[in-house]
Write an enzyme that holds these catalytic residues in place. Structure first.
Site, mmCIF file in Angstrom:
data_model
loop_
_atom_site.group_PDB
_atom_site.id
_atom_site.type_symbol
_atom_site.label_atom_id
_atom_site.label_comp_id
_atom_site.label_asym_id
_atom_site.label_seq_id
_atom_site.Cartn_x
_atom_site.Cartn_y
_atom_site.Cartn_z
ATOM 1 N N CYS A 182 -3.386 -6.309 1.903
ATOM 2 C CA CYS A 182 -3.844 -7.380 1.030
ATOM 3 C C CYS A 182 -3.145 -7.345 -0.328
ATOM 4 O O CYS A 182 -2.439 -6.397 -0.658
ATOM 5 C CB CYS A 182 -5.351 -7.287 0.842
ATOM 6 S SG CYS A 182 -5.873 -5.756 0.022
ATOM 7 N N ALA A 213 -3.633 -4.278 -2.366
ATOM 8 C CA ALA A 213 -2.799 -3.161 -1.920
ATOM 9 C C ALA A 213 -1.401 -3.272 -2.510
ATOM 10 O O ALA A 213 -0.803 -2.276 -2.920
ATOM 11 C CB ALA A 213 -2.736 -3.123 -0.395
ATOM 12 N N ARG A 222 0.418 6.863 -0.607
ATOM 13 C CA ARG A 222 1.813 6.496 -0.357
ATOM 14 C C ARG A 222 2.791 7.637 -0.603
ATOM 15 O O ARG A 222 3.974 7.490 -0.435
ATOM 16 C CB ARG A 222 2.187 5.283 -1.196
ATOM 17 C CG ARG A 222 1.541 4.031 -0.634
ATOM 18 C CD ARG A 222 1.863 2.838 -1.478
ATOM 19 N NE ARG A 222 3.264 2.480 -1.442
ATOM 20 C CZ ARG A 222 4.046 2.409 -2.510
ATOM 21 N NH1 ARG A 222 3.578 2.701 -3.696
ATOM 22 N NH2 ARG A 222 5.298 2.056 -2.400
ATOM 23 N N HIS A 247 2.364 -7.911 -5.251
ATOM 24 C CA HIS A 247 3.584 -7.502 -5.955
ATOM 25 C C HIS A 247 3.851 -8.480 -7.085
ATOM 26 O O HIS A 247 4.135 -8.097 -8.212
ATOM 27 C CB HIS A 247 4.798 -7.529 -5.028
ATOM 28 C CG HIS A 247 4.679 -6.653 -3.820
ATOM 29 N ND1 HIS A 247 5.244 -6.978 -2.612
ATOM 30 C CD2 HIS A 247 4.063 -5.460 -3.627
ATOM 31 C CE1 HIS A 247 4.988 -6.031 -1.730
ATOM 32 N NE2 HIS A 247 4.261 -5.101 -2.323
HETATM 33 S S1 SF4 Z 1 -9.214 -3.894 0.712
HETATM 34 FE FE1 SF4 Z 1 -10.454 -4.719 -0.928
HETATM 35 S S2 SF4 Z 1 -9.140 -6.121 -2.042
HETATM 36 FE FE2 SF4 Z 1 -8.177 -5.713 -0.052
HETATM 37 S S3 SF4 Z 1 -8.885 -7.324 1.291
HETATM 38 FE FE3 SF4 Z 1 -10.342 -5.650 1.481
HETATM 39 S S4 SF4 Z 1 -11.909 -6.059 -0.015
HETATM 40 FE FE4 SF4 Z 1 -10.191 -7.302 -0.518
#
Ligand code: SF4
Ligand code: SF4
Lengths: 458, 536
Positions: free
Chosen positions: B55, B58, B89, B187
């Site tokens: 996402c 991330a 990472r 990014h």
């Molecule tokens: S990890 Fe967190 S920010 Fe990413 S999609 Fe899931 S809820 Fe949303």
């Protein structure tokens, strides 16, 4: 005794727990031919798969409805239904878990309605959809695990004729642990339904060809008939009643519930055999009696080394409780007992258990590693027992870590760690004792020289 | 085996019709007879498909911001997102003497149900106070996760107030996971924030040493950036800042003074590269320090850019010295690897970068792709004007920059720049497709189903991927190489890294373990000899 169950600080600094849907995925991996889809944006599913893959060293296929900004405004129903279409087409599962995430819960998605509409609409009757509302902010992965386990039973079980089987409901223990419990039951010729059984699916043997859904898991029919079992043995005393699957079976179908701690440690394993005797009338087999004897013998052999142990235990409440018992039985003082779970019931269960009632003990619920670290320092902890994130205690405080539980992401074989039963307890205890010995030998000559010869150390 | 459209169709046949049409646009067979080959990328992920994409959060907090070591990175949201992006990472960082390094900390507001109902702004503000109290960092970032945007917490306002209160920069990033279609959106969001709030804040007016460079899109996974630094410094370059591996607020704030920006990972950092050129007149050079040939080419291009005789001489000296050292070792490994084939499916640039290194070992990359790249990463930057921005990309605002009144300095005359562009990839990236051989497959956003099918079809000898997909090939009896975080190995960049990589790959092939596993298509009856004897 110091007891801290509130959370004074706003910061969670180096968390000791994950979020609910993560725990919710695992029981589905213990159902035959099952898949999971997380309703929300795809990041959650990707992150959780990543972490599970690292622990189990297995492919972890979990789908996502991949909601985007538009979905957050108009609802994610279309995406979820499309996701189900694709999942069914590619994987042909018998059961699909639909788990929510923070996003789906925050925008108020009604997954029950969507699921039942979907089945009607597509005219499907060979796949069961199990919905579990698990917002990430609603609790830790520990509660998520119980909620999913209960939801699966609630959805799949139905009124069934009384049968001779007993239900064994396991918490989040390792696949090797589940296999050990099965071995014991088989040895005693007890008919059982163990659930969730991810002993093969999350630690699958190397076989060709590759299977998209790994073989194994509790059969869907078996789950359906758990309602007719003679009794339920649940290793889940920290699960509160509303999320406890054993209570569900008792309240809905009148299946008598024996709720007990994980059979790790001599006393807890004895309890398992006592319950089995009570339920089936069967005695402990000779060979297991020998295993018990060997454990006792081993405990005697290592008691003098264990006496030096001052442990910090952390992780899933259920596991923490059992490990505290092992420490107590062996003269290792559990001076810090901690869980990231904020569940009141979990905290109460740990608190009220005589197993952990140690003077000056720090009991921390809903905690993070920053606080665990502080307490470790204060209480002169010399051994940490828990999952991999405790390596932070090794790095910052030089406290050695015995890895057990979930996640283990910096060592191999988390899925193969055996700790239950007499034999499992023995291997677990050896890991602890040997860690203490290794620490001792590292500093032994130095320390003794200073203490007795130069008199530098008080 | 020559792969054609029919093979691909056979794989896609299993999908529902609409999905099939969609996926088909993400898969190409390289054909240089065609003037231009177009691929679909950076579009919505198909629900229910086991994608490897993450996402926006991330991409923002996890990838770009996370490695900046002297800032505390706060995740504003429920506990999961922060936990899952905690040091996963393997971006390494050294703590400078007297400096700060908070990388081993994961800090989250751990939102609860009540925060979702009543809002989390106050909690966030209190948390920033606590962070100041405990860590005293040079600067702080706040990254939002999904629920934050939905409940309407104004993290920008909280950050602004905190900045005034504490007198240090507090940056906020609205990188809610649902934005865009993958990490890529994150990014971009992170790039905008760094450009807007960090770069140019430093006190330096001009470069403190000659041949000064910024190194963009290098995250120091497994120590990559250290190996590259060793060589760069040896040649005589002065590295002003790295974005962001082993990077710091303290160095990035002076990035405006460098003479040249190197771009390693084009996808994650090209926004900053572009903006630095517009705002400060500093061009960027696409480099690739993965593989010996690419490393040499990158070093030579850098020397050409500066056009200094001594620098060119020194570059050649260092190259010769390094080659003499590593070539004999590489040759040994090459003997083991020669003639093998690989899949290379990684995030947004490594799917391309590692092909050269594989080739040097005699391994052909027969399938390659990116998780979250855009069309320009495949087809080259000249397609950018032709890319349609869809609704998902539109919600990530472009940061508008203008030449900086104080610091803008044209580093190259336009004529010189034009001339150089003919010889080196100056402010340009030609993309992955150009490098691939005819008949090989390029695929975007590969999922678990297709992974399995393509393995059956092409039977590669090694699969380079991420941690989520690497267990599929392994279960199919094929070694994998994790190229996101290197399976606890590395560095793989530069000269020394190439040797380490060769060693790891050769080890994957020669491990006796594989002798116990027969890959179906390699099945030879083990007892052939004995059986025949008996028959006679
Ligand atoms: S990890 Fe967190 S920010 Fe990413 S999609 Fe899931 S809820 Fe949303
Ligand atoms: S806390 Fe919520 S948003 Fe974050 S990973 Fe867990 S479910 Fe997803």
């Amino acid at each position: 005794m110091e007891r801290q169950t509130g959370f004074a600080r706003n910061a969670a600094e180096n968390p000791c727990n994950m979020c609910m849907p993560m725990g919710g995925i695992i029981p589905f991996k213990g159902v035959e031919k099952s898949m999971v889809i997380l309703h929300g944006s795809q990041g959650c599913a990707t992150y959780m798969r990543r972490h599970m893959a690292e622990h189990f060293n297995e492919p972890i296929d979990v789908a996502s409805s991949s909601l985007n900004e538009k979905g957050t405004i108009y609802g994610g129903e279309k995406n979820l239904k499309l996701g189900l279409d694709n999942l069914i087409k590619l994987y042909n599962p018998g059961v699909i878990g639909i788990l929510t995430t923070c996003l789906a819960e925050t925008i108020g998605e009604d997954i029950d309605r969507i699921a039942s509409e979907y089945l009607l609409d597509r005219g499907l009757n060979d796949v069961s959809l199990v919905t579990v509302p698990v917002p990430g902010y609603g609790g830790s992965h520990s509660e998520g695990y119980w909620m999913a386990t209960r939801s699966i039973i609630a959805r799949l079980s139905r009124e069934a004729p009384a049968n001779r089987r007993i239900n064994v409901i396991v918490p989040h223990i390792s696949p090797a642990d589940i296999r050990e419990i099965k071995r014991i039951l088989q040895l005693m010729r007890i008919e059982y339904t163990i659930f969730p059984d991810f002993s093969d699916t999350l630690d699958s043997p190397f076989t060709m060809p590759y299977k998209k859904i790994p073989i194994g898991g509790t059969g869907i029919e078996e789950i359906a008939e758990m309602s007719g079992a003679a009794a339920t043995i649940q290793m889940g005393v920290t699960a509160s009643r509303e999320i406890s699957p054993g209570h569900y079976l008792q309240d809905t179908y009148g299946v008598p519930l024996y709720n007990m701690p994980i059979p790790i440690g001599l006393e807890n394993t004895d309890k398992l055999f006592a319950v089995l005797k009570q339920v089936t009338g069967k005695d402990m087999p000779e060979s297991i009696f020998s295993e018990r004897g060997r454990l006792l013998d081993g405990m005697v052999d290592s008691h003098k080394y264990n006496a030096a142990g001052r442990s910090a235990i952390f992780g899933d409440p259920e596991l923490v409780l059992a490990i505290a018992g092992v420490c107590r039985e062996n003269g290792i003082t559990p001076v810090v007992v901690a869980t990231g779970s904020k569940s009141f019931m979990a905290a109460e269960a740990i608190k009220s258990s005589a197993a952990v009632d140690v003077p000056e003990q720090s009991l921390l619920a809903g905690t993070d590693f920053a606080r665990i670290r502080e307490h470790c320092r204060e209480k002169s902890v010399n051994i940490a027992i828990g999952h991999s994130d405790g390596r932070y205690l090794t790095e910052k405080e030089g406290i050695p870590l015995v890895r057990v539980g979930f996640p283990i992401h910096d060592r191999m074989g988390g899925q193969r760690l055996l700790s239950v039963g007499y034999t499992g307890t023995m291997t677990f205890l050896d890991r602890i004792t040997n860690t203490l010995l290794e620490e001792k030998h590292k500093n032994y000559r130095h320390g003794i020289f200073d203490k007795f010869y130069t008199g530098k150390m008080a | 085996m020559a792969i054609n459209d029919k093979h691909i169709d056979a794989i896609l046949e299993t999908y529902p019709a609409k999905v099939k049409r969609n996926r088909k646009k993400h898969i190409l067979i390289k054909d240089s007879a065609q003037a231009h080959q177009e691929i679909e990328a950076n579009t919505r992920t198909i629900p229910g498909i086991i994608t490897n994409r993450g996402c926006a959060y991330a991409g923002c907090k996890g990838v770009v911001l996370g490695p900046i070591k002297d800032m505390v990175h706060i995740t504003h949201g429920p506990i999961g997102c922060g936990y899952y992006s905690w040091l996963t990472r393997r971006n390494k960082a050294k703590t400078p003497e007297g400096g700060q390094n908070f990388l081993s900390y994961c800090v989250s507001t751990d939102m609860q149900e009540s925060d979702i109902v009543f809002g989390g702004e106050k909690k966030l503000a209190r948390m920033i106070d606590e962070v100041m109290d405990i860590f005293k960092p040079n600067a702080v970032t706040v990254s939002a996760t999904c629920p934050v945007g939905l409940i309407g917490d104004d993290i920008g306002a909280v950050a602004k107030a905190a900045q005034e209160k504490h007198g240090i920069p507090v940056l906020s990033f609205n990188c809610e996971g649902y934005k865009g279609v993958s990490q890529s959106a994150g990014h971009h969001i992170a790039n905008n924030g760094i450009m807007d709030k960090i770069i140019g804040q430093g006190e330096l007016i001009e470069t403190p040493a000659c041949y000064s460079i910024n190194f963009l899109g290098e995250y120091n996974i497994g120590g990559d950036s250290w190996e590259i630094h060793r060589v760069l410094e040896d040649i005589g370059y002065h590295v002003v800042s790295v974005l962001t591996g082993d990077g710091s607020y303290e160095t990035i704030k002076n990035a405006h003074v460098a003479d040249l920006n190197l771009v390693q990972c084009h996808r994650s950092i090209n926004y900053i590269a572009d903006m630095l050129e517009k705002k400060y007149g500093t061009p960027w050079l696409k480099v690739n320090f993965i593989g010996v040939t690419s490393t040499i080419e990158s070093l030579r291009n850098m020397a050409l850019y500066f056009g200094d005789k001594d620098l060119i001489r020194r570059t050649e000296e260092v190259i010769a010295r390094e080659l003499a050292r590593i070539e004999p070792v590489l040759d040994q490994y090459k003997k083991i690897c020669e003639g093998k084939t690989a899949f290379c499916f990684v995030g947004g640039s490594r799917g391309h970068h590692y092909q050269g290194l594989f080739a040097e070992l005699g391994i052909e990359t027969v399938l390659a792709g990116y998780e979250f790249a855009h069309r320009d990463d495949y087809e080259g930057r000249e397609v950018i004007p032709a890319i349609k921005t869809d609704a998902d990309s539109k919600n990530i605002p472009d940061l508008h920059v203008e030449p900086d009144r104080k610091y803008f300095k044209l580093k190259l005359s336009p004529e010189k720049a034009e001339e150089l562009k003919k010889r080196i990839p100056l402010s340009n990236y030609p993309g992955m497709i150009a490098n691939m051989k005819d008949g090989h497959i390029i695929t975007d956003d590969l999922n678990h189903y297709e992974t399995e099918e393509f393995i059956k079809l092409l039977k590669p000898d090694i699969f380079a991927s991420g941690i989520k997909d690497k267990f599929i090939p392994q279960k199919m009896g094929i070694p994998s190489k994790q190229l996101h975080s290197y399976d606890y190995s590395g560095p793989y960049a530069g000269f020394g890294g190439a040797v380490k990589f060769a060693e790891d790959i050769a080890m994957a092939f020669t491990s006796p373990t594989w002798n116990f596993i027969s890959t179906p298509w390699k099945d030879k009856p083990l007892l052939e000899g004995a059986m025949q004897k008996e028959g006679h």
